[in-house]
Design a protein around this motif. Structure first.
Motif, mmCIF file in Angstrom:
data_model
loop_
_atom_site.group_PDB
_atom_site.id
_atom_site.type_symbol
_atom_site.label_atom_id
_atom_site.label_comp_id
_atom_site.label_asym_id
_atom_site.label_seq_id
_atom_site.Cartn_x
_atom_site.Cartn_y
_atom_site.Cartn_z
ATOM 1 N N LEU A 1 67.467 31.359 34.654
ATOM 2 C CA LEU A 1 68.054 31.045 35.947
ATOM 3 C C LEU A 1 67.171 31.796 36.931
ATOM 4 O O LEU A 1 67.176 33.022 36.954
ATOM 5 C CB LEU A 1 69.500 31.535 36.017
ATOM 6 C CG LEU A 1 70.242 31.352 37.330
ATOM 7 C CD1 LEU A 1 71.752 31.380 37.073
ATOM 8 C CD2 LEU A 1 69.893 32.373 38.379
ATOM 9 N N VAL A 27 72.084 32.353 30.128
ATOM 10 C CA VAL A 27 70.782 32.339 30.801
ATOM 11 C C VAL A 27 70.146 33.731 30.845
ATOM 12 O O VAL A 27 70.818 34.743 30.635
ATOM 13 C CB VAL A 27 70.901 31.821 32.259
ATOM 14 C CG1 VAL A 27 71.300 30.362 32.303
ATOM 15 C CG2 VAL A 27 71.877 32.661 33.069
ATOM 16 N N TYR A 58 66.646 26.194 37.157
ATOM 17 C CA TYR A 58 66.795 26.458 35.723
ATOM 18 C C TYR A 58 65.546 25.930 35.041
ATOM 19 O O TYR A 58 65.104 24.811 35.318
ATOM 20 C CB TYR A 58 68.031 25.749 35.172
ATOM 21 C CG TYR A 58 69.303 26.269 35.785
ATOM 22 C CD1 TYR A 58 69.902 27.419 35.297
ATOM 23 C CD2 TYR A 58 69.876 25.629 36.875
ATOM 24 C CE1 TYR A 58 71.063 27.909 35.867
ATOM 25 C CE2 TYR A 58 71.034 26.121 37.457
ATOM 26 C CZ TYR A 58 71.614 27.262 36.944
ATOM 27 O OH TYR A 58 72.750 27.751 37.525
ATOM 28 N N LEU A 116 72.592 22.495 32.474
ATOM 29 C CA LEU A 116 72.117 23.095 31.230
ATOM 30 C C LEU A 116 72.560 22.340 29.988
ATOM 31 O O LEU A 116 71.892 22.383 28.955
ATOM 32 C CB LEU A 116 72.594 24.546 31.139
ATOM 33 C CG LEU A 116 72.036 25.484 32.197
ATOM 34 C CD1 LEU A 116 72.653 26.864 32.056
ATOM 35 C CD2 LEU A 116 70.517 25.554 32.135
#
Length: 150
Positions: free
Chosen positions: A43, A73, A110, A146
């Motif tokens: 992230l 993350v 991301y 994600l």
């Protein structure tokens, strides 16, 4: 009863303290290594001084985000206004900002990355800026990026 209340307060206090101590990486090289080692996406927060604190205050400083980020993350913070950063880091951060198509700050990207023969290749997964609604709504959108098939 007093003993149970005290235990509950200690538990909640430690939980909220943990939420304030997120492990933000500032070195992209270190973040990539940890991301690959733990098999988690990064992230990447692109930010600068003077930008709105809404994302920080309403999302990143919450216990919900602390738990979610720890499990999902590797946190990377690239402060584009950091005068203590080396010229090389500053140049790299600006190139990353352009490569990910970041226009407004703060914004989160991301990504996964790999390094082969001293060349870094990024695989962008998506971007997410601040949106009103609090941590739970923001996390739901992050999860959609994600884990798109879930």
């Amino acid at each position: 009863m007093t003993k149970k209340l005290l235990i509950l307060l200690l538990f909640l206090g430690s939980f909220f303290m943990h939420a304030q101590n997120l492990a933000w990486r500032t070195s992209m090289t270190d973040a990539i290594a940890i991301s690959n080692e733990q098999n988690k996406p990064m992230l990447i927060l692109f930010t600068a001084s003077g930008v709105s604190d809404n994302l920080q205050n309403e999302v990143f400083k919450t216990p919900d985000f602390a738990v979610w980020s720890r499990d999902n993350v590797i946190l990377v913070k690239l402060d584009l206004s950091d005068s203590s950063a080396s010229d090389g880091d500053r140049e790299q951060n600006l190139k990353l900002k352009a490569a990910f198509g970041v226009e407004d700050l703060p914004e989160v990207c991301y990504a996964l990355a790999s390094i082969r023969k001293n060349k870094t290749t990024f695989s962008a997964l998506g971007k997410l800026a601040y949106k009103p609604g609090g941590a739970k709504a923001w996390i739901a959108e992050a999860n959609a990026i994600l884990h798109p098939s879930e």
